[in-house]
Design a protein around this motif. Structure first.
Motif, PDB file in Angstrom:
ATOM      1  N   HIS A 175      27.525  33.951  32.219  1.00  0.00           N
ATOM      2  CA  HIS A 175      27.170  33.381  33.550  1.00  0.00           C
ATOM      3  C   HIS A 175      27.801  34.531  34.572  1.00  0.00           C
ATOM      4  O   HIS A 175      28.532  35.203  34.117  1.00  0.00           O
ATOM      5  N   ILE A 176      27.171  34.298  35.690  1.00  0.00           N
ATOM      6  CA  ILE A 176      27.459  35.097  36.925  1.00  0.00           C
ATOM      7  C   ILE A 176      27.663  34.285  38.006  1.00  0.00           C
ATOM      8  O   ILE A 176      26.893  33.340  38.275  1.00  0.00           O
ATOM      9  N   GLY A 177      28.839  34.374  38.827  1.00  0.00           N
ATOM     10  CA  GLY A 177      29.228  33.865  39.858  1.00  0.00           C
ATOM     11  C   GLY A 177      29.793  32.287  39.660  1.00  0.00           C
ATOM     12  O   GLY A 177      30.833  32.263  38.809  1.00  0.00           O
ATOM     13  N   ASN A 178      29.639  31.346  40.599  1.00  0.00           N
ATOM     14  CA  ASN A 178      30.247  29.952  40.640  1.00  0.00           C
ATOM     15  C   ASN A 178      30.836  29.648  39.339  1.00  0.00           C
ATOM     16  O   ASN A 178      29.886  29.029  38.419  1.00  0.00           O
ATOM     17  N   PRO A 179      32.232  29.614  39.190  1.00  0.00           N
ATOM     18  CA  PRO A 179      32.782  29.203  38.009  1.00  0.00           C
ATOM     19  C   PRO A 179      32.728  27.844  37.911  1.00  0.00           C
ATOM     20  O   PRO A 179      32.576  27.108  36.477  1.00  0.00           O
ATOM     21  N   GLU A 180      32.705  26.904  38.864  1.00  0.00           N
ATOM     22  CA  GLU A 180      32.677  25.348  38.550  1.00  0.00           C
ATOM     23  C   GLU A 180      31.411  25.005  37.891  1.00  0.00           C
ATOM     24  O   GLU A 180      31.203  24.077  37.083  1.00  0.00           O
ATOM     25  N   SER A 181      30.186  25.751  38.219  1.00  0.00           N
ATOM     26  CA  SER A 181      29.009  25.279  37.325  1.00  0.00           C
ATOM     27  C   SER A 181      29.113  25.178  35.875  1.00  0.00           C
ATOM     28  O   SER A 181      28.151  24.916  35.073  1.00  0.00           O
ATOM     29  N   ILE A 182      30.174  26.036  35.279  1.00  0.00           N
ATOM     30  CA  ILE A 182      30.448  26.059  33.867  1.00  0.00           C
ATOM     31  C   ILE A 182      31.606  25.221  33.417  1.00  0.00           C
ATOM     32  O   ILE A 182      32.396  25.474  32.391  1.00  0.00           O
ATOM     33  N   GLY A 183      32.227  24.582  34.455  1.00  0.00           N
ATOM     34  CA  GLY A 183      33.308  23.807  34.249  1.00  0.00           C
ATOM     35  C   GLY A 183      34.547  24.340  34.327  1.00  0.00           C
ATOM     36  O   GLY A 183      35.854  23.660  33.831  1.00  0.00           O
ATOM     37  N   ILE A 184      34.775  25.408  34.897  1.00  0.00           N
ATOM     38  CA  ILE A 184      36.042  26.245  35.354  1.00  0.00           C
ATOM     39  C   ILE A 184      36.377  25.695  36.923  1.00  0.00           C
ATOM     40  O   ILE A 184      35.893  26.245  37.726  1.00  0.00           O
ATOM     41  N   LYS A 185      37.461  25.117  36.746  1.00  0.00           N
ATOM     42  CA  LYS A 185      37.859  24.314  38.044  1.00  0.00           C
ATOM     43  C   LYS A 185      38.663  25.342  39.118  1.00  0.00           C
ATOM     44  O   LYS A 185      38.535  25.490  40.296  1.00  0.00           O
ATOM     45  N   ASN A 186      39.251  26.284  38.497  1.00  0.00           N
ATOM     46  CA  ASN A 186      40.240  27.102  39.392  1.00  0.00           C
ATOM     47  C   ASN A 186      40.161  28.593  38.438  1.00  0.00           C
ATOM     48  O   ASN A 186      40.832  28.601  37.531  1.00  0.00           O
ATOM     49  N   VAL A 187      39.410  29.571  39.151  1.00  0.00           N
ATOM     50  CA  VAL A 187      39.583  30.811  38.547  1.00  0.00           C
ATOM     51  C   VAL A 187      40.574  31.457  38.575  1.00  0.00           C
ATOM     52  O   VAL A 187      41.054  32.289  37.692  1.00  0.00           O
ATOM     53  N   SER A 188      41.759  31.079  39.422  1.00  0.00           N
ATOM     54  CA  SER A 188      42.974  31.816  39.785  1.00  0.00           C
ATOM     55  C   SER A 188      43.913  31.039  38.522  1.00  0.00           C
ATOM     56  O   SER A 188      45.242  31.485  38.609  1.00  0.00           O
ATOM     57  N   SER A 189      43.477  30.087  37.666  1.00  0.00           N
ATOM     58  CA  SER A 189      44.592  29.465  36.547  1.00  0.00           C
ATOM     59  C   SER A 189      43.638  29.571  35.212  1.00  0.00           C
ATOM     60  O   SER A 189      43.271  28.452  34.952  1.00  0.00           O
ATOM     61  N   PRO A 190      43.544  30.808  34.550  1.00  0.00           N
ATOM     62  CA  PRO A 190      42.932  30.992  33.527  1.00  0.00           C
ATOM     63  C   PRO A 190      43.942  29.974  32.289  1.00  0.00           C
ATOM     64  O   PRO A 190      44.931  29.558  32.549  1.00  0.00           O
ATOM     65  N   ASP A 191      43.101  29.539  31.422  1.00  0.00           N
ATOM     66  CA  ASP A 191      43.541  28.660  30.083  1.00  0.00           C
ATOM     67  C   ASP A 191      44.233  29.699  29.235  1.00  0.00           C
ATOM     68  O   ASP A 191      45.099  29.367  28.323  1.00  0.00           O
ATOM     69  N   PHE A 192      43.904  31.047  29.180  1.00  0.00           N
ATOM     70  CA  PHE A 192      44.356  31.980  28.209  1.00  0.00           C
ATOM     71  C   PHE A 192      44.514  32.999  29.076  1.00  0.00           C
ATOM     72  O   PHE A 192      43.680  33.500  30.091  1.00  0.00           O
ATOM     73  N   GLY A 193      45.405  34.152  28.669  1.00  0.00           N
ATOM     74  CA  GLY A 193      45.570  35.296  29.590  1.00  0.00           C
ATOM     75  C   GLY A 193      46.129  34.920  30.871  1.00  0.00           C
ATOM     76  O   GLY A 193      46.773  34.168  31.140  1.00  0.00           O
ATOM     77  N   ASP A 194      45.726  36.031  31.741  1.00  0.00           N
ATOM     78  CA  ASP A 194      46.477  36.107  33.027  1.00  0.00           C
ATOM     79  C   ASP A 194      45.459  36.332  34.188  1.00  0.00           C
ATOM     80  O   ASP A 194      44.428  36.626  34.049  1.00  0.00           O
ATOM     81  N   ALA A 195      45.627  35.618  35.248  1.00  0.00           N
ATOM     82  CA  ALA A 195      45.060  35.675  36.435  1.00  0.00           C
ATOM     83  C   ALA A 195      44.831  37.055  36.971  1.00  0.00           C
ATOM     84  O   ALA A 195      45.853  37.944  36.756  1.00  0.00           O
ATOM     85  N   VAL A 196      43.661  37.539  37.495  1.00  0.00           N
ATOM     86  CA  VAL A 196      43.596  38.889  37.960  1.00  0.00           C
ATOM     87  C   VAL A 196      43.018  38.624  39.423  1.00  0.00           C
ATOM     88  O   VAL A 196      42.462  37.604  39.788  1.00  0.00           O
ATOM     89  N   THR A 197      43.055  39.773  40.307  1.00  0.00           N
ATOM     90  CA  THR A 197      42.741  39.938  41.523  1.00  0.00           C
ATOM     91  C   THR A 197      41.183  39.896  41.670  1.00  0.00           C
ATOM     92  O   THR A 197      40.646  40.778  41.116  1.00  0.00           O
ATOM     93  N   ILE A 198      40.504  39.100  42.535  1.00  0.00           N
ATOM     94  CA  ILE A 198      39.184  39.328  42.872  1.00  0.00           C
ATOM     95  C   ILE A 198      38.965  39.720  44.080  1.00  0.00           C
ATOM     96  O   ILE A 198      39.402  38.929  45.191  1.00  0.00           O
TER      97      ILE A 198
END
Length: 258
Positions: free
Chosen positions: A188-211
């Motif tokens: 997948h490329i782009g819009n995270p919400e279309s694959i069920g990711i509500k907040n790309v700044s809050s990962p379920d595993f690992g750490d957030a990174v700067t976009i």
């Protein structure tokens, strides 16, 4: 960075290295780990075959053997992962630095390809890999993308994310598509919400990174998917690596690249 395979494996085995492995032992294939008792091994192998994008199989041990004969015959899967996770009936019950006292004669270990393997190729072409730049663990997310079921195993795909400059998207897809045993091209490329990711700044595993401005979030299938399957499927016991804390094989990147 710049450690030799022997140096980093020795440090992991002695518990001197308990951190993520991205960007280290460059040139060697890194893998995810799943250990199950033999009665569930075939169903899991079939789950991997049906979901090869997320679970590309590189090696499977004989029952009771902790030596991955095809990918690292000098290694020991009880000690050579920086951090392990133990799931019992779908519940994460512990994280450990070795599993020697847990090993059973019925255990079958699976080594599954990891996207860390293609990161050097991205950087060689001038494409940034943000979690390496920021010295954090890669961000990983649960999605709404369903896996094909096999036996008790079911669940949704987990993905890893790397921000890619928009001008480099085509190049990043081409580079990673060559690594078919390391998840290959993005899912997948782009819009995270279309694959069920509500907040790309809050990962379920690992750490957030700067976009950064001009960058697009790009998502690859991730070998943490079996851990999501463990939670959804509730096998009596599954031992895995902790996300980002990979097993480093003796295979070269070029061995698994088209």
């Amino acid at each position: 960075m710049g450690e030799t395979l022997e140096t980093i494996r020795k440090a992991i085995r002695s518990n001197e290295w308990t951190r993520p492995t991205a960007g280290h032992a460059e040139g060697y294939v890194q893998t995810n780990l799943v250990i199950l008792r033999k009665p569930l091994a075939f169903d899991f192998l079939l789950f991997c075959q049906r979901n090869e994008k997320a679970c590309p199989v590189l090696d499977v041990t004989d029952a009771g053997s902790y030596i991955p004969a095809l990918s690292a015959p000098e290694a020991d899967l009880r000690t050579d992962v920086p951090k392990y996770r133990v799931y019992e009936n779908g519940v994460l019950t512990s994280e450990r630095n070795d599993i020697k006292d847990l090993w059973e004669d019925e255990f079958v270990a699976f080594l599954l390809g990891c996207s860390f393997t293609f990161e050097k190729a991205l950087m060689d072409y001038g494409i940034p890999v943000r979690h390496i730049e920021e010295n954090v663990n890669v961000p990983m997310y649960h999605t709404n993308l369903p896996c094909h079921e096999s036996g008790i195993f079911k669940g949704n795909m987990v993905v890893s994310m790397r921000p890619i400059p928009a001008k480099d998207l085509a190049k990043a897809v081409q580079i990673t598509a060559r690594s078919t045993k390391s998840h290959g091209a993005p899912v997948h490329i782009g819009n995270p919400e279309s694959i069920g990711i509500k907040n790309v700044s809050s990962p379920d595993f690992g750490d957030a990174v700067t976009i950064k401005e001009g960058e697009v979030p790009v998502f690859w299938a991730c070998g943490v998917t079996p851990q999501a399957a463990a939670i959804a499927s509730r096998p009596d016991l599954m031992i895995t690596h902790a996300p980002g804390h990979m097993f480093i094989t003796s295979l070269k990147d070029t061995d698994v690249t088209i």
